[in-house]
Structure formats: C-alpha cells, structure tokens
Design a protein around this motif. Sequence first.
Motif, PDB file in Angstrom:
ATOM      1  N   SER A 288     -13.864  45.441  28.829  1.00  0.00           N
ATOM      2  CA  SER A 288     -12.567  44.846  28.511  1.00  0.00           C
ATOM      3  C   SER A 288     -12.699  43.337  28.643  1.00  0.00           C
ATOM      4  O   SER A 288     -13.370  42.855  29.563  1.00  0.00           O
ATOM      5  N   PRO A 289     -12.071  42.589  27.764  1.00  0.00           N
ATOM      6  CA  PRO A 289     -12.148  41.129  27.892  1.00  0.00           C
ATOM      7  C   PRO A 289     -11.455  40.668  29.166  1.00  0.00           C
ATOM      8  O   PRO A 289     -10.439  41.236  29.570  1.00  0.00           O
ATOM      9  N   CYS A 290     -11.980  39.651  29.809  1.00  0.00           N
ATOM     10  CA  CYS A 290     -11.348  39.088  31.000  1.00  0.00           C
ATOM     11  C   CYS A 290     -10.200  38.185  30.554  1.00  0.00           C
ATOM     12  O   CYS A 290     -10.406  37.212  29.833  1.00  0.00           O
ATOM     13  N   LEU A 291      -8.990  38.502  31.019  1.00  0.00           N
ATOM     14  CA  LEU A 291      -7.803  37.767  30.599  1.00  0.00           C
ATOM     15  C   LEU A 291      -7.171  36.980  31.742  1.00  0.00           C
ATOM     16  O   LEU A 291      -6.014  36.558  31.640  1.00  0.00           O
ATOM     17  N   LEU A 292      -7.914  36.763  32.813  1.00  0.00           N
ATOM     18  CA  LEU A 292      -7.361  36.041  33.956  1.00  0.00           C
ATOM     19  C   LEU A 292      -6.997  34.610  33.584  1.00  0.00           C
ATOM     20  O   LEU A 292      -6.119  34.001  34.221  1.00  0.00           O
ATOM     21  N   ASN A 293      -7.650  34.069  32.575  1.00  0.00           N
ATOM     22  CA  ASN A 293      -7.367  32.698  32.139  1.00  0.00           C
ATOM     23  C   ASN A 293      -6.669  32.660  30.780  1.00  0.00           C
ATOM     24  O   ASN A 293      -6.750  31.657  30.063  1.00  0.00           O
ATOM     25  N   ALA A 294      -5.975  33.736  30.447  1.00  0.00           N
ATOM     26  CA  ALA A 294      -5.277  33.792  29.158  1.00  0.00           C
ATOM     27  C   ALA A 294      -4.120  32.805  29.088  1.00  0.00           C
ATOM     28  O   ALA A 294      -3.570  32.572  28.003  1.00  0.00           O
ATOM     29  N   ASP A 295      -3.738  32.231  30.231  1.00  0.00           N
ATOM     30  CA  ASP A 295      -2.705  31.198  30.202  1.00  0.00           C
ATOM     31  C   ASP A 295      -3.250  29.876  29.654  1.00  0.00           C
ATOM     32  O   ASP A 295      -2.491  28.990  29.272  1.00  0.00           O
ATOM     33  N   ARG A 296      -4.583  29.748  29.617  1.00  0.00           N
ATOM     34  CA  ARG A 296      -5.210  28.525  29.105  1.00  0.00           C
ATOM     35  C   ARG A 296      -5.710  28.685  27.676  1.00  0.00           C
ATOM     36  O   ARG A 296      -5.703  27.724  26.900  1.00  0.00           O
ATOM     37  N   GLU A 551      -3.514  41.828  30.535  1.00  0.00           N
ATOM     38  CA  GLU A 551      -3.596  40.595  31.320  1.00  0.00           C
ATOM     39  C   GLU A 551      -2.878  40.758  32.651  1.00  0.00           C
ATOM     40  O   GLU A 551      -3.409  40.404  33.719  1.00  0.00           O
ATOM     41  N   MET A 552      -1.663  41.275  32.622  1.00  0.00           N
ATOM     42  CA  MET A 552      -0.889  41.439  33.852  1.00  0.00           C
ATOM     43  C   MET A 552      -1.589  42.397  34.812  1.00  0.00           C
ATOM     44  O   MET A 552      -1.690  42.140  36.022  1.00  0.00           O
ATOM     45  N   ASP A 553      -2.094  43.492  34.296  1.00  0.00           N
ATOM     46  CA  ASP A 553      -2.782  44.468  35.149  1.00  0.00           C
ATOM     47  C   ASP A 553      -4.053  43.888  35.752  1.00  0.00           C
ATOM     48  O   ASP A 553      -4.406  44.197  36.903  1.00  0.00           O
ATOM     49  N   GLN A 554      -4.746  43.053  34.995  1.00  0.00           N
ATOM     50  CA  GLN A 554      -5.959  42.431  35.531  1.00  0.00           C
ATOM     51  C   GLN A 554      -5.632  41.461  36.659  1.00  0.00           C
ATOM     52  O   GLN A 554      -6.367  41.381  37.654  1.00  0.00           O
ATOM     53  N   LEU A 555      -4.541  40.725  36.544  1.00  0.00           N
ATOM     54  CA  LEU A 555      -4.130  39.823  37.621  1.00  0.00           C
ATOM     55  C   LEU A 555      -3.801  40.604  38.890  1.00  0.00           C
ATOM     56  O   LEU A 555      -4.157  40.197  39.994  1.00  0.00           O
ATOM     57  N   VAL A 556      -3.141  41.734  38.729  1.00  0.00           N
ATOM     58  CA  VAL A 556      -2.795  42.582  39.868  1.00  0.00           C
ATOM     59  C   VAL A 556      -4.059  43.173  40.494  1.00  0.00           C
ATOM     60  O   VAL A 556      -4.216  43.196  41.722  1.00  0.00           O
ATOM     61  N   ALA A 557      -4.983  43.645  39.655  1.00  0.00           N
ATOM     62  CA  ALA A 557      -6.236  44.219  40.165  1.00  0.00           C
ATOM     63  C   ALA A 557      -7.073  43.151  40.865  1.00  0.00           C
ATOM     64  O   ALA A 557      -7.719  43.426  41.890  1.00  0.00           O
ATOM     65  N   HIS A 558      -7.074  41.942  40.333  1.00  0.00           N
ATOM     66  CA  HIS A 558      -7.843  40.842  40.916  1.00  0.00           C
ATOM     67  C   HIS A 558      -7.381  40.540  42.346  1.00  0.00           C
ATOM     68  O   HIS A 558      -8.178  40.107  43.192  1.00  0.00           O
ATOM     69  N   ALA A 559      -6.106  40.789  42.622  1.00  0.00           N
ATOM     70  CA  ALA A 559      -5.554  40.528  43.958  1.00  0.00           C
ATOM     71  C   ALA A 559      -5.812  41.663  44.936  1.00  0.00           C
ATOM     72  O   ALA A 559      -5.536  41.508  46.134  1.00  0.00           O
ATOM     73  N   GLY A 560      -6.312  42.801  44.449  1.00  0.00           N
ATOM     74  CA  GLY A 560      -6.652  43.896  45.358  1.00  0.00           C
ATOM     75  C   GLY A 560      -5.745  45.103  45.268  1.00  0.00           C
ATOM     76  O   GLY A 560      -5.598  45.852  46.235  1.00  0.00           O
TER      77      GLY A 560
END
Length: 583
Positions: A288-296, A551-560
Amino acid sequence: MRQQQEKTFISHDGCKLFYRYWPAQDSETNSTQAIVLFHRGHEHSGRVAHLADEIDLPNYQIFAWDARGNGQSEGERGDAENIASLVKDANCFIDHITHQYAIAQKDLAVIAQSVGAVIAATWVHDYVPNIRALVLGSPAFSVKLYIPLAVPGLKLLYNFKGNFFVNSYVKPKLLTHDTQRAESFAQDPLITRRISVRLLLDLYTVSDRIVEDANAITVPTQLLVSGSDYVVRRKPQKLFYQNLGTEQKEFHILPGFYHDTFGEKDRQIAIDRAKRFILGCFANEPQSPCLLNADRVGYTRLEADNLALPVTGWIKPWYWKFIKANLKYASKLSEGIKLGFETGFDSGSTLDYVYRNQPTGSSKLGQFFDYTYLQSIGWRGIRQRKVHLEELLKLAIDLLHRHNQSVDIVDIAAGHGRYILETITQIADKPDSVLLRDYSDINIRDGQALIAEKGLTSLVRFEKGDAFSRQQLAQLSPKPTLAVVSGLYELFGDNQLLCDSLSGLADSMPEGGYLIYTNQPWHPQLEFIARALTSHRDGQPWIMRRRTQLEMDQLVAHAGFKKITMRIDQWGIFTVSLAQRIK
C-alpha cells in the motif's frame, strides 16, 4: 468438477444471505488464498458458478454470494434501502469468510461484473480492504436506458410517488452470444428482472462518486470491458481507469463481447486475462502506498490548494457573490444560518444545532430557510455520523465490560458533548468516568449546561484543553480506556497535528484500550463550503482537505492502534471507526 457447498451468513441487519463455497481441491496444500465472485445485477451466484472450474485455479478457495433481494438470499426482490446497504453486505460477507475460513484479506482476490463490479469497487473505495487484486468485468457505472431524459424522469416520478419498480429491458440474446447461456437466463426462476427505482437512481449517484474519486483506490485493478456492450456505457469505465490511484492497473477491450463478459461464448479470453492478472498480483508482495505525508503531496492536497485560489473568469465570481449575498439575507431570518456566521459553520455550536435538527426562524420564511439548510446533504451526513458514533460507543463500552476493564471515557474535542451524554443516558451500565474537553469557552459553558440538563454532573466533567498537545493528552487522568475524536481531524489538513494528537492519546491509554475516530473521505459540496461558508477560525473561508480512508487509517496505525471496524453513511461522506491500542 469442483465440489460446491451451499451456505448462509447473517449480515449487518440480521438478513440471511446465501453463498456458494468451493474448497481448494488439494486439501494437503492448506491454501489460504481465495477468490470471491460478485454476480451481475438481476442474477445470482449460480450464474457465475461456472468460473469456479473455468478459471482453473484448483488450489484457491472460491466463494460466490447472492446479493440481498437476489437468488436465494433474503430481502425484497430487486430492492434494497440503497447501494450502501449492499456494499455493507459485501463487507460483512468478507468479514465472515475471513473469520470462518481463516483467510487474511491480503490473500483475497475479487472478480466482479456489471452492478456487482460497482458494489465491489465501492467496497474497495470505502472500506479500503487490503486485498490482493480486483478484477472488474464491464462495470455498470452508467446504464444505457435509451429513453431520452430517462434518469431525470425517474427522479421526478420517484419524488412524486415514492419508490416503484421497473423491469429490465435487456433481452438475453443481447447479453451473450452463447445461446445455451442466453436460454438459461430466460428460464432461470431465480433471475430477478425488476429493480426498484430507488436502487437504480442510487446506482448512478454512487457510480459518479466512485468514478470521480477512484484515485483513492490503491488495490491492483484490472478492467475487462465488453466491446459491443448494449447495456452500459464505456466512457465512465475509461474515466474510472484513468483516475485509479494504483500503478498496477490494466484496461482491456474485448472486441465483439456483449455485456455478460464472463458468460460470453468466447469468455475464456476474459477468464485467462483475469487469471494471469490475479496470479501476477499474488506473486508480488502486497503493498500500500505510504500516505502519512499526503498533506504535503497528493491529489487531495492539490484539490484543497485549488479551492484556496480566488475564483477566476467572468461568471463564477458573480455567481459566488450572489450565493453569499443570499446566505447573508437568509441569516437574518434563519437561526441556523445566523449561528453559522456568528460562530463558524464548523463550530461546536453549529454542530449541536445540526444535531438537534429543529428548524427555527423569525418567520415562516425563516423556518423554511432553516429547514432547507438543515436538510443539506452535509448536515444529513453529520446526523448519520452521530448515529454511528453512538453505535460504536456502545460497542466499545460493551467490549470493555466483557473484558472486566474500567470504562474511562475522554472526548478530546467534544463540542457540547451531546452524542456522548445521550449515549450514556441510554445504557444501563454507566462508565466509571467521563471527561469532555474542548478549546472553546462557549462549548465548555454550553456543554456544562447540557451535563446539568441530563443530570450527569456527578459522572461527567468538562475542562478546557488542547486536542493537539501531545503533552496534555499524555497526562490525562484517569488514563482513558476509551478515547473519542469526532469531527476534529477533518477540520485540519496538517498531518503533523494529527500525529501529535494520536500519539498523545496512545501515550495515555493502556494496551487494549479503544479509540473512536471520524473521517471525511468525500464531500459533494466542497467548493460550495470553501466559497460560501466561513470557519470558526476568525471567519476565514472553510477550506477542507479530504483524507482518504487509507490515509486516516495509516495515521491511526502509525500511532499504535489497530482498526477493528468501521461505519460509513450512505453518501460516503463520513466514516466512524473503532481501533484498539496495541503494543
């Protein structure tokens, strides 16, 4: 011939749905790879059962289901509340087979056709499953009705007389050159020739959304398009393919094929291409593409940047001036519109007003303006979001009780806290503690008044707090076992703010605690909101950057946190998800 088993499962609302199952032929391989088949509109799983043998993948388990109202599944023939309910059925079916047969999502591929392909594509778009491959045969993104102004006419009749049914005009001989298959279609007692106008119109609406926002789909996708299709249009299929967000995609036109792509006389051509694509996808590691920086960087950032630009041209500037002038006039008569201009259309006060849904104005005309305002699709989505929030709140509280854990709730941006307070009043086993937080003195004042009104002053406290301060959130007391973030992250496009907020909650929560979070992956009125409405932030234009659900799910997963389940409204605007704190 593979051995078929007939089974059922219970969907989200108790409806019993039928499916067929073909186990892998070599039981010693312990294969966990599987293919799920979605049938055409009007048909059922028996019409795609031939693919179990013809695709010639003996070590794959194969499943095919009857959508509700079709075949041997329950439900009114040819009808459903909306397409979203069919998509939710599909999600329940996938959940069933992944748990019942111990199959991971990454070991699944989907083959779907016509209306089934629209349902499958919508499921992949909305629920972002981590499946290996998606094969769509002649997706029915736009059905050819041939009668001039058929769709507007059906909408008018639907609004006038309510739901009614129309019969399919398609003759079997226009579906396939295979005479035996055409004859079986005509004689099959399980074929449902009628379809409700409600469902047909919703098919167009959902298809438009999925085609326009196909960039959110990152699953490897293959389109197999019939070259002589008298049933559906090709233009939306091409646009969908062009918009797809995955680099692993294929578009094939099959010359001479009628609409029944996988039931054509020469269907082995389509089947072989689907088989090759699926095997190729399974040969690759799922990515899956990493979307943690999709705001940029990304298409939703580009969309938001374009909305921030001034309107150009001769007509558009005057159009938006006219719209804003009308809203200003309406605000003198409508309490809801007036409140939006005073506190911001994204404020907690506006949100609570929308929840109450009681048109108020200084005159009958003002009440009419207010009613129209409250019935806008965005506010209807907000109220459905509240229903889903309360549903997942009750689920999370029940899960904590079942595991003998304390129920300590925190809402870090509660507004007035209405959905939390109303949920608490509805349940017998009350939480151990409830903490509501917000940055706004107005929200704190009105929230405390609502706590007193509900008689919950001994249980619930309200304090001022910064929802994006990792330090403040990490020091919450008592440590929350259930955290809620509703309607906040959608208002801020900066992902670093979300990372700080989610990390602070993760720091404060014990392992096994739950997080409920909302998202806005889609909105049909983004330009109207940006051009005509103002934010709570100093009356600036309310410009939103959408986040795809991935993107939202990846941000949540990144936090644990690990996502458990999700709800989405019928328009695809708001989602509410439940996740659990992991190590």
